[in-house]
Motif scaffolding. Sequence first.
Motif, mmCIF file in Angstrom:
data_model
loop_
_atom_site.group_PDB
_atom_site.id
_atom_site.type_symbol
_atom_site.label_atom_id
_atom_site.label_comp_id
_atom_site.label_asym_id
_atom_site.label_seq_id
_atom_site.Cartn_x
_atom_site.Cartn_y
_atom_site.Cartn_z
ATOM 1 N N SER A 91 0.984 -1.118 -0.145
ATOM 2 C CA SER A 91 -0.033 0.093 0.069
ATOM 3 C C SER A 91 1.021 1.294 -0.077
ATOM 4 O O SER A 91 0.646 2.301 -0.881
ATOM 5 C CB SER A 91 -0.915 -0.009 1.321
ATOM 6 O OG SER A 91 -1.643 -1.209 1.299
ATOM 7 N N GLY B 226 -7.378 10.541 3.437
ATOM 8 C CA GLY B 226 -6.169 9.352 3.508
ATOM 9 C C GLY B 226 -6.209 8.401 4.484
ATOM 10 O O GLY B 226 -5.873 7.451 4.226
ATOM 11 N N LEU B 227 -6.977 8.508 5.794
ATOM 12 C CA LEU B 227 -7.030 7.506 6.644
ATOM 13 C C LEU B 227 -7.894 6.537 6.211
ATOM 14 O O LEU B 227 -7.604 5.317 6.404
ATOM 15 C CB LEU B 227 -7.194 8.226 7.857
ATOM 16 C CG LEU B 227 -7.587 7.352 9.234
ATOM 17 C CD1 LEU B 227 -6.082 6.917 9.596
ATOM 18 C CD2 LEU B 227 -8.123 7.793 10.396
ATOM 19 N N ILE C 116 -7.545 5.476 1.659
ATOM 20 C CA ILE C 116 -5.917 5.212 1.282
ATOM 21 C C ILE C 116 -5.526 4.157 2.435
ATOM 22 O O ILE C 116 -5.225 3.252 1.949
ATOM 23 C CB ILE C 116 -5.309 6.696 1.191
ATOM 24 C CG1 ILE C 116 -6.057 7.496 0.180
ATOM 25 C CG2 ILE C 116 -3.789 5.973 0.651
ATOM 26 C CD1 ILE C 116 -6.345 7.140 -1.139
ATOM 27 N N ALA C 117 -5.304 4.688 3.575
ATOM 28 C CA ALA C 117 -4.599 3.651 4.424
ATOM 29 C C ALA C 117 -5.214 2.545 4.843
ATOM 30 O O ALA C 117 -4.867 1.249 4.501
ATOM 31 C CB ALA C 117 -4.196 4.800 5.641
ATOM 32 N N THR D 121 -14.934 1.712 5.330
ATOM 33 C CA THR D 121 -13.821 2.857 5.086
ATOM 34 C C THR D 121 -13.829 3.438 3.686
ATOM 35 O O THR D 121 -13.627 4.517 3.469
ATOM 36 C CB THR D 121 -12.479 2.499 5.513
ATOM 37 O OG1 THR D 121 -11.891 1.406 4.732
ATOM 38 C CG2 THR D 121 -12.095 2.335 6.941
ATOM 39 N N TYR E 140 -14.865 7.274 2.500
ATOM 40 C CA TYR E 140 -13.956 7.732 1.632
ATOM 41 C C TYR E 140 -15.031 8.436 0.387
ATOM 42 O O TYR E 140 -14.870 9.463 0.189
ATOM 43 C CB TYR E 140 -13.148 7.039 0.967
ATOM 44 C CG TYR E 140 -12.164 7.541 -0.214
ATOM 45 C CD1 TYR E 140 -11.056 8.356 0.302
ATOM 46 C CD2 TYR E 140 -12.283 7.074 -1.473
ATOM 47 C CE1 TYR E 140 -10.085 8.858 -0.507
ATOM 48 C CE2 TYR E 140 -11.264 7.729 -2.166
ATOM 49 C CZ TYR E 140 -10.569 8.475 -1.949
ATOM 50 O OH TYR E 140 -9.564 9.315 -3.074
ATOM 51 N N GLY F 53 -2.478 9.763 3.064
ATOM 52 C CA GLY F 53 -2.671 8.378 3.157
ATOM 53 C C GLY F 53 -1.345 7.747 3.165
ATOM 54 O O GLY F 53 -1.173 6.737 3.768
ATOM 55 N N THR F 54 -0.520 8.272 2.369
ATOM 56 C CA THR F 54 0.947 7.747 2.259
ATOM 57 C C THR F 54 1.750 7.832 3.328
ATOM 58 O O THR F 54 2.438 7.071 3.985
ATOM 59 C CB THR F 54 1.739 8.354 1.061
ATOM 60 O OG1 THR F 54 0.790 8.184 -0.084
ATOM 61 C CG2 THR F 54 3.166 7.752 0.924
#
Length: 309
Positions: free
Chosen positions: A40, A77-78, A81-82, A168, A172, A196-197
């Motif tokens: 990821s 992002g949380l 993405i994450a 999630t 999003y 997210g990164t």
Amino acid sequence: MDRKKQWLIYGMLTFATSTWGSAFIAGKIAIESFEPATISFLRFFGAALLLFPIMWIMERDIPKPTKKDWGLFALLGLTGIAIYNICFFLASKHAPVIKSSLFIAANPMLIMLLSGIFLKEAISKRNVIGLLLAFAGVVTIITEGNIMMLLRFQFELIDFVLLGAVITWALYSVLGRIVLRKYSSIVSTTYAVGFGTLFLLPVSLLESPWEHVATASWSAWLAIAHMSVFVTVIGFILYYYGIQKIGAAKASIFINVMPVSAVMMATVFLGEVLTFATVIGALFVLCGVYVGTSVKRKKTEALAHAKTG
């Protein structure tokens, strides 16, 4: 919105969700060399390296984010993405593909529900019927026509992970609709990927990723590159653009295209057999998407007549 532009948006959403189908195959290849959070992180780090220059070149007048905006970007992002991707790749490693696909297929229903409750988006009978038709098609494809297979599944701990992925991604999509009222799809995607990164980095470091770098196969690196460029940069921007133009509820119906494309790509690239159940299921999905996104022609003609009359 004129019909030509409407069909262009539908085409973009179909292409975006089709590329997501390839993530199932790419994920299976990458997971042989790397752990879930590391895949990821590498995927979105690569995407961020492309997205930020694209945003700076294409977006001239970006509104200055407020503290609330930064908070929303961080939430995007949380969630999408994450957490979603860690759950997705954990499921790729530990859950049967059938079960993973079924959980992901439930996403549009939750997105439509949340969009109606929190965003007050209008949800018509045609939207619901289309969604149910598409879901029936997805179930037919995943179970290869043997619906009784669903009764054999037992509750496992990995189901919590899959449920986390579904929740999630729905958050999003719905939160994204709020952000898209002020920012373009490129800006929204770029900041979400950036946050997210950052969230993925510490989790990835716990997996000791550098031990796997030297031994990773070229196919694993190509799979990650594909997920960075096509699945993330192109797919996410087009998906958010679609949400911005037609709403999260209607755009979510196109997520049903994802398992269809995954099966088709598995047939082409992995040599899997295309079954009769898959073809029938794909037709159900296409019918569902058409019914769920089309407007009754009589209504359209009546509106046009009222404007010209």
